[in-house]
Design a protein around this motif. Structure first.
Motif, PDB file in Angstrom:
ATOM      1  N   PRO A  39       4.153  -5.818  -1.198  1.00  0.00           N
ATOM      2  CA  PRO A  39       2.729  -5.485  -1.412  1.00  0.00           C
ATOM      3  C   PRO A  39       1.782  -6.656  -1.146  1.00  0.00           C
ATOM      4  CG  PRO A  39       3.940  -5.543  -3.494  1.00  0.00           C
ATOM      5  CD  PRO A  39       4.967  -5.592  -2.417  1.00  0.00           C
ATOM      6  N   GLU A  40       2.236  -7.893  -1.414  1.00  0.00           N
ATOM      7  CA  GLU A  40       1.330  -9.026  -1.161  1.00  0.00           C
ATOM      8  C   GLU A  40       0.995  -9.149   0.329  1.00  0.00           C
ATOM      9  OE1 GLU A  40       5.460 -10.739  -0.711  1.00  0.00           O
ATOM     10  OE2 GLU A  40       4.445  -9.199  -1.914  1.00  0.00           O
TER      11      GLU A  40
ATOM     12  N   HIS B 104      -6.503  -5.946   3.905  1.00  0.00           N
ATOM     13  CA  HIS B 104      -7.750  -6.681   3.675  1.00  0.00           C
ATOM     14  C   HIS B 104      -8.404  -7.052   5.014  1.00  0.00           C
ATOM     15  CE1 HIS B 104     -10.664  -9.519   2.161  1.00  0.00           C
ATOM     16  NE2 HIS B 104     -10.098 -10.503   2.850  1.00  0.00           N
TER      17      HIS B 104
ATOM     18  N   LYS C  55      -5.192   2.727  -2.535  1.00  0.00           N
ATOM     19  CA  LYS C  55      -4.082   1.781  -2.727  1.00  0.00           C
ATOM     20  C   LYS C  55      -4.609   0.347  -2.803  1.00  0.00           C
ATOM     21  CE  LYS C  55      -0.238   2.165  -0.218  1.00  0.00           C
ATOM     22  NZ  LYS C  55       0.927   2.103  -1.137  1.00  0.00           N
ATOM     23  N   GLN C  56      -5.674   0.092  -2.008  1.00  0.00           N
ATOM     24  CA  GLN C  56      -6.182  -1.268  -1.961  1.00  0.00           C
ATOM     25  C   GLN C  56      -6.807  -1.712  -3.276  1.00  0.00           C
ATOM     26  OE1 GLN C  56      -8.083  -0.884   2.225  1.00  0.00           O
ATOM     27  NE2 GLN C  56      -7.911  -3.098   1.857  1.00  0.00           N
TER      28      GLN C  56
ATOM     29  N   GLU D 151      -4.414  -6.925  -8.101  1.00  0.00           N
ATOM     30  CA  GLU D 151      -3.192  -7.691  -8.350  1.00  0.00           C
ATOM     31  C   GLU D 151      -3.202  -9.039  -7.641  1.00  0.00           C
ATOM     32  OE1 GLU D 151       0.404  -8.581 -10.018  1.00  0.00           O
ATOM     33  OE2 GLU D 151      -0.787  -6.764 -10.402  1.00  0.00           O
ATOM     34  N   TYR D 152      -3.657  -9.042  -6.386  1.00  0.00           N
ATOM     35  CA  TYR D 152      -3.454 -10.250  -5.564  1.00  0.00           C
ATOM     36  C   TYR D 152      -4.737 -10.963  -5.128  1.00  0.00           C
ATOM     37  CZ  TYR D 152       1.124  -8.065  -5.151  1.00  0.00           C
ATOM     38  OH  TYR D 152       2.333  -7.490  -5.424  1.00  0.00           O
ATOM     39  N   ASP D 153      -5.886 -10.307  -5.295  1.00  0.00           N
ATOM     40  CA  ASP D 153      -7.093 -10.929  -4.729  1.00  0.00           C
ATOM     41  C   ASP D 153      -8.322 -10.420  -5.460  1.00  0.00           C
ATOM     42  OD1 ASP D 153      -8.815 -12.300  -3.123  1.00  0.00           O
ATOM     43  OD2 ASP D 153      -8.521 -11.063  -1.333  1.00  0.00           O
TER      44      ASP D 153
ATOM     45  N   LEU E 262      -4.117  -3.301  -5.063  1.00  0.00           N
ATOM     46  CA  LEU E 262      -3.702  -4.537  -4.371  1.00  0.00           C
ATOM     47  C   LEU E 262      -4.707  -5.654  -4.595  1.00  0.00           C
ATOM     48  CD1 LEU E 262      -2.460  -3.005  -0.983  1.00  0.00           C
ATOM     49  CD2 LEU E 262      -1.060  -3.895  -2.854  1.00  0.00           C
ATOM     50  N   TYR E 263      -5.999  -5.317  -4.512  1.00  0.00           N
ATOM     51  CA  TYR E 263      -7.016  -6.345  -4.779  1.00  0.00           C
ATOM     52  C   TYR E 263      -6.925  -6.820  -6.228  1.00  0.00           C
ATOM     53  CZ  TYR E 263      -9.668  -6.065  -0.393  1.00  0.00           C
ATOM     54  OH  TYR E 263     -10.056  -6.160   0.891  1.00  0.00           O
TER      55      TYR E 263
ATOM     56  N   GLN F 133       1.251  -6.547   2.403  1.00  0.00           N
ATOM     57  CA  GLN F 133       0.498  -5.318   2.679  1.00  0.00           C
ATOM     58  C   GLN F 133      -0.985  -5.530   2.400  1.00  0.00           C
ATOM     59  OE1 GLN F 133       1.197  -1.778   0.164  1.00  0.00           O
ATOM     60  NE2 GLN F 133       2.101  -0.828   2.005  1.00  0.00           N
ATOM     61  N   HIS F 134      -1.265  -6.230   1.295  1.00  0.00           N
ATOM     62  CA  HIS F 134      -2.664  -6.507   0.946  1.00  0.00           C
ATOM     63  C   HIS F 134      -3.331  -7.371   2.026  1.00  0.00           C
ATOM     64  CE1 HIS F 134      -6.232  -8.027  -0.961  1.00  0.00           C
ATOM     65  NE2 HIS F 134      -5.768  -9.266  -0.839  1.00  0.00           N
TER      66      HIS F 134
END
Length: 833
Positions: free
Chosen positions: A570-571, A578, A594-595, A601-603, A598-599, A573-574
């Motif tokens: 997923p990292e 992005h 989904k994003q 979680e990771y950004d 992801l945002y 994928q993000h």
């Protein structure tokens, strides 16, 4: 001679017929012509020879020694004298002949240089007297004495109109035009016997005489005397311009350019017996100076029987046109020649100066006959190899071997034999010419056995078509079995696979090695179909480049395929989604939900910009995620976007406790109820009240807030806040007054402009028509009276066509513009005639 200085002359014996003559006889004199040679012997024979020494003619002149042979410039007439007093002058190609026998030995004879001409039939003889013979009336020869009384005449040289001769006392010069003797040059060392150490004479040109006698050399110049100096003197005189002494006794002289060639007789003392003996004669080239000379070269000559020869036995003759010098001794004739470029190259090769020899051959390749540039070059390469300078030898192969494939292959095998294939590898030809594949494979195998880095360099530099790729690939694979993790071999194998168009295998290796060329390889060979299942590897290697490449080639690898491949990462994928969103907010809309996760979680920093820019994001889902993670700012934004501004404001006040942000939020929403909520929430919080007082003035009437403040509440910086409110109010008043002034000024300006415009004249001509009857506004007959009404709007009517106004006002307006509710531009302008 081991000297590093190159000799100026080269020597060879005159053989063939000369060898045959000197086996039975001895040479006594010799004369050189550009066409042939004339050799006189002790047994009275005269031989004509070609330049190789072959006998062409033979004359039996006398039973005793021939003392002198003289030729005219044409080579058609010869004069001969001998020890028994005989003198002969005859034509070699005619019946013309003169014979005379004297009662004493005749040492010298000289025919006129132009004897072939009828009016120059002259010659001189030298014994006890110097006699001039001239052919006169009825072809009779008339003798006259030119000089006598100073001993035997031993040498005569005739040049042009000047005759130089030497006797026991010195050297004289006679001018044949005036028949006057113009000089007497005495000999320096009178202790030497003139018969044992004779004088050597040589004309360099028509006016320069060179004299060598004993160990003294003089160069004399014949000059014209000035008319004022003549009186009873000859009209010419002689000046000695150079004079110097030599180490040995002079046996012969000859000019060479502005230098001198001197043949010297040498005596030395034996180390064993301490007895003086004859040594080898020397031939020196010297540069004359006013009172000395500079030695240019010096050679000791090995002539046959030199141990028995005296100074008088040697003679030096020369051929002017070819710079050939003949050293004559009783048992030998040696020819000295100026060294040509072939000789120069010979000497350089002998001294192992191969590079200089190669350069000299290249410069003179059109003139050299004996040497070839290639042969010299090969000798140079061999010399360098023998010295162990393998790299230099290999480098020289490029220039020397050129495009000769056979020689290249021969040299490569030679380098292989001495174990120096590496040295020549860098210089092997790669295009023109191309050697056999075996040669290149041999070199590659040599490197593969001992130097992986060198092997990799060659694979990178050499075109793949020089060798059999399959063979080299197999060799590398075999080596990898011993060292599977060797990065150099793996990288090289990938390059070999690339040459062989096995891009899939090359790509696997590059990805394993995380090699920087992987993206270049994919683009260059369009390997997008091969990387569909290697997207994770590419992203792990360089996510930035990988994402750019994938997005640039969406037509070859779809977004859905990339997202699917990155499902377990997923990292990554993000990162991909992005960048896709940054490029186009709509392409990946199906993945916006989904994003959000992801945002989050990771950004997180980019979550709020994403929520603001996305039009496909489900707000409820986003709000749920943000509330779960307690993302206040994002939750506030979502609540306000969903219309729940009051909840958003409450969250700002309670969660963030940031009055400035709350005020900013209220400003953005521009909702009176929201300001009311903000005031109610802040009324019991003095810091919030201060913030409101400082910022609320331009949006809400501050009185509403001030009335609600409880009496006695302590508010920090209240005075400053009230002052600021008053200042803001004054500023607003000033702004309104300023705007009002500007508005009035603009209105007046526009009114004046309209008035000026309406006061201007209006052109009325035949093209204008009446807006009512549509006929021309001006009558066809200008003499008739007419009445026209023209409005400021430029509409025109005949007075009679204009409808009668129903209004009481005298001001008339354009019917057309009035119907369209136009402004004041429709007032009337009347014309009458």
């Amino acid at each position: 001679d081991e000297s590093e200085e190159e000799p100026k002359l080269k020597y060879e014996r005159l053989s063939n017929g000369v060898t045959e003559i000197l086996q039975k006889d001895a040479a006594s004199c010799m004369t050189v012509h550009e066409k042939f040679l004339a050799l006189g012997t002790h047994y009275g024979k005269v031989y004509l020879l070609d330049v190789q020494g072959n006998i062409t003619q033979k004359f039996d002149v006398s039973p005793v020694k021939i003392n002198q042979i003289s030729l005219d410039e044409s080579g058609e007439h010869m004069g001969v004298c001998s020890e028994d007093g005989k003198v002969q002058v005859f034509g070699l190609y005619s019946a013309e002949e003169f014979h005379e026998t004297f009662d004493c030995p005749i040492k010298i004879v000289a025919v006129h240089p132009h004897f072939v001409r009828s009016h120059f039939k002259q010659f001189v003889t030298g014994g006890k007297k110097l006699l001039l013979y001239e052919r006169g009336w009825m072809n009779r020869w008339k003798p006259s004495v030119l000089h006598e009384g100073e001993g035997n005449i031993r040498n005569v040289k005739w040049r042009g109109h000047l005759i130089a001769w030497a006797n026991n006392m010195g050297v004289k010069i006679l001018d044949m035009i005036s028949k006057q003797r113009i000089t007497n040059v005495p000999r320096d060392d009178i202790s030497l016997r003139p018969d044992m150490y004779p004088c050597s004479l040589c004309w360099k040109d028509n006016l320069t005489l060179i004299i060598g006698w004993g160990n003294s050399v003089k160069i004399c110049s014949v000059k014209e005397r000035h008319a004022s100096e003549m009186r009873d003197l000859p009209n010419r005189y002689v000046e000695i311009v150079f004079q110097f002494d030599t180490e040995f006794y002079v046996s012969g002289l000859a000019p060479i350019c502005d230098q001198l060639v001197i043949l010297s007789y040498v005596k030395e003392i034996s180390e064993k017996t301490e007895v003086e003996r004859c040594a080898r004669p020397r031939l020196d080239i010297v540069q004359p100076l006013p009172e000395s000379c500079e030695e240019i070269s010096s050679d000791a000559l090995t002539v046959r029987g030199f141990q028995e020869n005296e100074c008088r036995d040697y003679h030096l003759e020369y051929s002017e046109g070819e710079s050939l010098f003949y050293i004559i001794s009783p048992r030998d004739v040696v020819v000295a020649k100026e060294r040509d470029q072939d000789d120069h190259i010979d000497w350089l090769l002998e001294k192992k100066k191969y590079e200089e020899a190669l350069m000299a051959a290249e410069i003179s390749q059109k003139t050299i006959k004996k040497h070839k540039i290639l042969d010299i070059g090969l000798a140079y390469i061999n010399h360098l190899v023998e010295k162990g300078e393998y790299d230099l030898a290999a480098r020289k192969c490029q220039k020397i071997l050129g495009k000769n494939t056979e020689l290249w292959e021969f040299e490569v095998y030679k380098f292989k034999e001495i174990g120096q294939l590496k040295a020549i590898s860098r210089y092997l030809p790669r295009r023109d010419p191309i050697l056999k594949p075996l040669i290149y494979e041999m070199v590659l195998h040599e490197f593969l056995e001992s130097d992986y880095e060198g092997f990799a360099t060659l694979i990178k530099e050499w075109p793949g078509d020089l060798y059999n790729n399959t063979i080299i690939v197999q060799a590398v694979v075999d080596h990898l079995k011993k060292d599977p993790q060797n990065r150099t071999l793996l990288r090289t194998l990938a390059e070999l696979y690339t040459y062989d168009q096995r891009y899939g295998r090359a790509l696997e290796i590059y990805l394993t090695l995380r090699h920087k060329d992987v993206f270049q390889l994919i683009h260059k060979h369009n390997l997008f179909s091969s990387i569909k299942d290697k997207i994770v590897l590419l992203m792990d290697f360089d996510s930035e480049k990988a994402v750019d490449m994938l997005l640039d080639n969406e037509d070859k690898i779809s977004i859905d395929r990339v997202v699917e491949e990155l499902e377990n990462r997923p990292e990554l994928q993000h990162v991909y989604l992005h960048k896709l969103f940054k490029r186009d907010h709509h392409k990946g809309q199906r993945y916006h939900e989904k994003q959000i996760s992801l945002y989050a979680e990771y950004d997180r920093p980019n979550l709020l910009p994403f929520l603001r820019d996305s039009t496909h994001c489900p707000l409820e889902k986003a709000l749920e995620i943000c509330q779960q993670r307690n993302f206040v700012e994002e939750t506030v934004y979502l609540l306000s976007r969903m219309g729940n501004s009051r909840s958003a404001l409450k969250m700002i006040m309670e969660e963030l406790q940031d009055v400035d942000k709350a005020i900013e939020f209220a400003k953005e929403q521009d909702d009176g109820e929201l300001w009311e909520d903000l005031i109610l929430y802040s009324i019991d919080k003095p810091p919030f009240i201060t913030g409101l007082l400082n910022n609320i003035g331009t949006h809400v009437d501050p009185i509403l807030l001030i009335h609600r403040i409880k009496e006695g509440m302590e508010i920090p910086n209240l005075r400053d806040s009230l002052v600021k409110i008053l200042q803001d109010y004054n500023l607003q008043i000033l702004l309104r007054e300023g705007c009002k002034k500007i508005l009035v000024a603009d209105s007046l300006s526009l009114l004046k402009k309209m008035h000026r415009t309406q006061m201007k004249g209006v052109l009325v001509d035949e093209e204008n028509i009446c807006e009512s009857c549509l006929s021309p506004i001006l009558p066809s007959d200008a003499s008739k009276s007419f009445s026209v009404v023209v409005f400021h709007c430029r509409h025109m009517f005949h007075r009679e066509c204009l409808p009668v106004s129903n209004t009481v006002s005298s001001v008339q307006f354009c019917n057309i513009c009035s119907a369209k509710h136009r402004g004041p531009g429709s007032a009337v302008l009347e014309m009458k005639k």
